[in-house]
Design a protein around this motif. Sequence first.
Motif, PDB file in Angstrom:
ATOM      1  N   PRO A  70       0.797  -1.228   0.000  1.00 21.07           N
ATOM      2  CA  PRO A  70       0.000   0.000   0.000  1.00 21.07           C
ATOM      3  C   PRO A  70       0.828   1.276   0.000  1.00 21.07           C
ATOM      4  CG  PRO A  70      -0.012  -1.003   2.180  1.00 21.07           C
ATOM      5  CD  PRO A  70       0.666  -1.977   1.264  1.00 21.07           C
ATOM      6  N   ARG A  71       2.119   1.164   0.273  1.00 22.22           N
ATOM      7  CA  ARG A  71       2.961   2.362   0.330  1.00 22.22           C
ATOM      8  C   ARG A  71       3.235   2.932  -1.052  1.00 22.22           C
ATOM      9  NH1 ARG A  71       7.705  -0.351   3.709  1.00 22.22           N
ATOM     10  NH2 ARG A  71       7.317  -1.841   2.020  1.00 22.22           N
ATOM     11  N   ASP A  72       3.380   2.062  -2.051  1.00 21.86           N
ATOM     12  CA  ASP A  72       3.692   2.555  -3.400  1.00 21.86           C
ATOM     13  C   ASP A  72       2.961   1.778  -4.489  1.00 21.86           C
ATOM     14  OD1 ASP A  72       5.012   0.140  -3.377  1.00 21.86           O
ATOM     15  OD2 ASP A  72       6.970   0.945  -3.936  1.00 21.86           O
ATOM     16  N   SER A  73       2.009   0.930  -4.091  1.00 17.28           N
ATOM     17  CA  SER A  73       1.195   0.108  -5.013  1.00 17.28           C
ATOM     18  C   SER A  73       2.018  -0.917  -5.797  1.00 17.28           C
ATOM     19  CB  SER A  73       0.405   0.992  -5.988  1.00 17.28           C
ATOM     20  OG  SER A  73      -0.468   1.834  -5.273  1.00 17.28           O
ATOM     21  N   SER A  74       3.237  -1.213  -5.367  1.00 17.01           N
ATOM     22  CA  SER A  74       4.019  -2.272  -6.004  1.00 17.01           C
ATOM     23  C   SER A  74       3.343  -3.611  -5.767  1.00 17.01           C
ATOM     24  CB  SER A  74       5.438  -2.332  -5.435  1.00 17.01           C
ATOM     25  OG  SER A  74       6.179  -1.213  -5.825  1.00 17.01           O
ATOM     26  N   GLU A  75       3.355  -4.438  -6.806  1.00 17.38           N
ATOM     27  CA  GLU A  75       2.745  -5.762  -6.703  1.00 17.38           C
ATOM     28  C   GLU A  75       3.839  -6.819  -6.628  1.00 17.38           C
ATOM     29  OE1 GLU A  75       0.207  -8.408  -9.726  1.00 17.38           O
ATOM     30  OE2 GLU A  75      -0.848  -6.590  -9.051  1.00 17.38           O
ATOM     31  N   TYR A  76       3.715  -7.718  -5.662  1.00 14.44           N
ATOM     32  CA  TYR A  76       4.669  -8.792  -5.472  1.00 14.44           C
ATOM     33  C   TYR A  76       3.956 -10.132  -5.630  1.00 14.44           C
ATOM     34  CZ  TYR A  76       7.781  -5.316  -3.354  1.00 14.44           C
ATOM     35  OH  TYR A  76       8.579  -4.230  -3.128  1.00 14.44           O
ATOM     36  N   ARG A  77       4.485 -10.978  -6.488  1.00 12.97           N
ATOM     37  CA  ARG A  77       4.006 -12.353  -6.527  1.00 12.97           C
ATOM     38  C   ARG A  77       4.475 -13.044  -5.257  1.00 12.97           C
ATOM     39  NH1 ARG A  77       6.544 -16.672  -8.402  1.00 12.97           N
ATOM     40  NH2 ARG A  77       8.106 -15.430  -9.509  1.00 12.97           N
ATOM     41  N   VAL A  78       3.681 -13.946  -4.732  1.00 12.56           N
ATOM     42  CA  VAL A  78       4.017 -14.701  -3.527  1.00 12.56           C
ATOM     43  C   VAL A  78       4.175 -16.161  -3.929  1.00 12.56           C
ATOM     44  CG1 VAL A  78       3.249 -15.382  -1.224  1.00 12.56           C
ATOM     45  CG2 VAL A  78       2.721 -13.087  -2.086  1.00 12.56           C
ATOM     46  N   THR A  79       5.223 -16.798  -3.414  1.00 11.14           N
ATOM     47  CA  THR A  79       5.454 -18.195  -3.755  1.00 11.14           C
ATOM     48  C   THR A  79       5.648 -19.025  -2.495  1.00 11.14           C
ATOM     49  OG1 THR A  79       6.724 -19.660  -5.201  1.00 11.14           O
ATOM     50  CG2 THR A  79       7.973 -18.001  -3.998  1.00 11.14           C
ATOM     51  N   ALA A  80       5.185 -20.257  -2.538  1.00 13.82           N
ATOM     52  CA  ALA A  80       5.315 -21.160  -1.397  1.00 13.82           C
ATOM     53  C   ALA A  80       6.593 -21.971  -1.533  1.00 13.82           C
ATOM     54  CB  ALA A  80       4.115 -22.091  -1.328  1.00 13.82           C
TER      55      ALA A  80
END
Length: 199
Positions: A70-80
Amino acid sequence: TYFWTSSERHFEYANAVRFYEYDVVNLLYADKYNGYSLRCVRDVEPGRVYSLDSSAYSDFDENTAKLVDPRDSSEYRVTAVGPQFWLARNVDIEPEVGESSCYGDSTENCKIYGKLYDWEAAQSVCPPGTHLPSSDEWYSMRQYLENLKEGSSYVASWLRSRDSLWSNSSSARDDFFRFTAKPAGYMNEEGVYKDKGAG
């Protein structure tokens, strides 16, 4: 490539992780003024304890898993990776405390590899809902991978990106877990950049 942990070793040193070119994920300690990359791990849900034999990740859908900062709207994929959920790229945000830089002072390198942070900055830049992993969390991840490889310590290939950024052609790059580690290099305590492409 090099990553900070949240674990302090001494008032001048903290624990870090290095992916060696011979496919080993090694824990080491480093000067807190070095600039290393950051990978964050999702916070454990309240009341849930992850362990190597946990099935808590069985409902994970890697096709839809993402986190928006929410700080800069960067999107991160999450992996298990086993029972842990990791961001699948390095953090790239300005810290409020401490120091950060782009490798070689090139903003293009930040776009590819994320920023390099000193240890003070590393404590505060993970997106909300994630945290800088401790040495124990990195060790747990490595142990999980070693168990899958029947005790072999050569597990870094399962975490390395498949792209051609790696300068050492002998470094295996399977990216089996879609962790997509890139050879970001580091900045030493004297401000000299080293090892981009190799580590």
